[in-house]
Design a protein around this motif. Sequence first.
Motif, PDB file in Angstrom:
ATOM      1  N   THR A 279     -10.194   6.659   2.570  1.00 51.57           N
ATOM      2  CA  THR A 279      -9.052   6.347   2.659  1.00 51.57           C
ATOM      3  C   THR A 279      -8.564   5.913   4.078  1.00 51.57           C
TER       4      THR A 279
ATOM      5  N   GLY B 289     -10.860   0.016  -0.987  1.00 49.22           N
ATOM      6  CA  GLY B 289      -9.992   0.002  -1.699  1.00 49.22           C
ATOM      7  C   GLY B 289      -9.856  -0.710  -3.118  1.00 49.22           C
TER       8      GLY B 289
ATOM      9  N   GLY C 161       0.696  -1.367   0.513  1.00 52.55           N
ATOM     10  CA  GLY C 161      -0.220  -0.342   0.453  1.00 52.55           C
ATOM     11  C   GLY C 161       0.502   1.454   0.166  1.00 52.55           C
TER      12      GLY C 161
END
Length: 188
Positions: A123, A182, A111
């Motif tokens: 996020t 995601g 990530g």
Amino acid sequence: MPRPLPSSHPDESLENLTPAWLLTAAGVLAAGVLAASCWTAGHLHADTSLQTAARFLHVASLVVGLGSVLAVDWFALLWLTGRRPLAGVLDTACALQTPIWAGLGGLTVTGLFLRPDLGSPLTLVKLGMVLAVTLNGLYAHRLGQLLERYREGGEVPRRLLVRSGAAAAVSQVGWWGATFIGFLNSQS
């Protein structure tokens, strides 16, 4: 050394448990690693080929981590429905701890190279879910140690069943929620 007999009192025979200070220290360390990862991600500028490799490894880490979590939870469900012994769940959970943690670690490392938008509320929710899954994993480790007392039989106390079910629910919501976020982030 003989295994302690099942106890209806959760505070009895605690000598075989990982010390609470160690689990707490691991939780603090995990939160620090996640915070450091966020800071580092904001300062990395990966080129396209590195991002492509990181994206592949990110998905592979997700498959390993979430797949292992699903296997443990599936065996737990089979035990709750009387189709598998508790020993099978405990053995599966023990065998899959390494892939679960490796998957979570792989997701964190890869990530770093995926340019996460740390200014996005979505996020930040995802990062909160990752932290929750991590801390919950430490808690689940403790619950597994408590369940180990009932490997050979005896009725598992309702409170321990409820705590285990809550940990499984947090795990599922966290893993799937972070996965969904995601996916949404990758579409923009």
